[in-house]
Design an enzyme around this catalytic site. Structure first.
Site, short mmCIF file in Angstrom:
data_model
loop_
_atom_site.label_atom_id
_atom_site.label_comp_id
_atom_site.label_asym_id
_atom_site.label_seq_id
_atom_site.Cartn_x
_atom_site.Cartn_y
_atom_site.Cartn_z
N TYR A 238 -4.71 7.84 -7.25
CA TYR A 238 -3.73 6.97 -6.60
C TYR A 238 -4.23 6.60 -5.20
CZ TYR A 238 0.53 5.43 -4.29
OH TYR A 238 1.45 4.70 -3.59
N LYS B 76 -5.20 2.84 -3.44
CA LYS B 76 -4.55 2.31 -2.24
C LYS B 76 -5.53 2.20 -1.07
CE LYS B 76 -0.44 1.67 -3.97
NZ LYS B 76 0.04 0.30 -4.21
N SER C 81 0.86 -1.18 0.00
CA SER C 81 0.00 0.00 0.00
C SER C 81 0.90 1.23 0.00
CB SER C 81 -0.94 -0.04 1.22
OG SER C 81 -1.76 1.09 1.28
#
Length: 276
Positions: free
Chosen positions: A152, A156, A138
């Site tokens: 992004y 994650k 992660s």
């Protein structure tokens, strides 16, 4: 020789490469995947049959299943499965194109999902109750969010939720799950590997600020993280979450304090929403 067998995605460079090298250096075996396996020639030259280079684009589900099966066939088992393949996308939420958004999620989230799904039957079948360790890479951006990185972060944060649920599903099986949350490392994440959205002038100042912070920051050597990943995979009871990098905890503590303060300030609305 510890004798662990690793399957690592994204080993051409960065953290994936550093972790493959750390595992190989102590005598483990590694199925090292990359979209371009010519980038793995150095590993093969140095470690020979200890390493199996496997071509893999993690967005291809069938290819992910085939790659995991190949690794099991070559080495006889899997002990550590590392979902490291991924990249960054710089762009305001408004700027990101549909294609960029889909590609970001396909790689950072679905790529890890496909490899995990492929590995679980193998891990479950090993030993009396199963064995193995799934490492999901992660980010400190998986528990925080900063401007210009919305997609992004979405990828994650989704990986974080998926992996916490997975840990609960695997309770009692002997299979471990860990989310490694790196901070700033001197990889190509913010360089040649980063995709950039078509800029909209309204966000120029925010974008410039983000780029300036990266220019002024100090980034750690990925090779130094090798000892950290080995400690995690060798732990009898590894953590669900672990930061890699010294400042992640203080940044995240402040973030969660802000969240708790906001929830507490508006807690009366929680009751109001159900007529109390």
């Amino acid at each position: 020789m510890t004798g662990k067998v690793w399957f690592i995605t994204g080993t051409s460079k960065g953290l994936g490469r550093a972790w493959a090298e750390a595992a190989l250096a102590r005598g483990d075996q590694v199925a090292a995947t990359a979209r371009d396996i010519s980038s793995l020639c150095g590993l093969v030259h140095e470690y020979g049959a200890q390493v199996a280079p496997i071509r893999l684009d993690v967005t291809d589900r069938a290819a992910a299943f085939a790659a995991v099966a190949m690794a099991k066939e070559l080495f006889g088992r899997l002990d550590v499965v590392v979902n490291n393949a991924g990249y960054g996308l710089l762009g305001a939420v408004e700027e990101v194109s549909e294609a960029q958004a889909r590609a970001q999620i396909e790689t950072n989230l679905f790529g890890a999902l496909w490899v995990t799904q492929a590995a679980l039957p193998i891990l479950r079948a090993q030993g009396t109750k199963g064995s193995g360790h799934i490492i999901q890479v992660s980010s400190v951006g998986g528990v925080n969010a900063f401007p210009m990185l919305g997609l992004y972060h979405a990828s994650k944060w989704a990986l974080e939720g998926l992996s916490q649920a997975l840990q609960g599903e695997l309770a009692g099986t002997g299979i471990k799950v860990t989310l490694v949350e790196p901070g700033g490392f001197a990889t190509e994440w913010k360089g040649s590997s980063m995709e950039q959205a078509e800029p909209i002038p309204a966000y120029d100042e925010i974008r410039a600020g983000r780029l300036a912070r990266w220019r002024d920051a100090e980034f750690a050597d990925p090779a130094a993280s090798g000892a950290a990943i080995l400690r995690i995979v060798d732990a009898a009871e590894p953590p669900l979450r672990v930061f890699f990098g010294p400042h992640n905890l203080e940044v995240t503590r402040a973030e969660y304090e802000r969240r708790l303060a906001g929830w507490e300030q508006w807690q009366d609305v929680a009751g109001l929403a159900v007529g109390r």
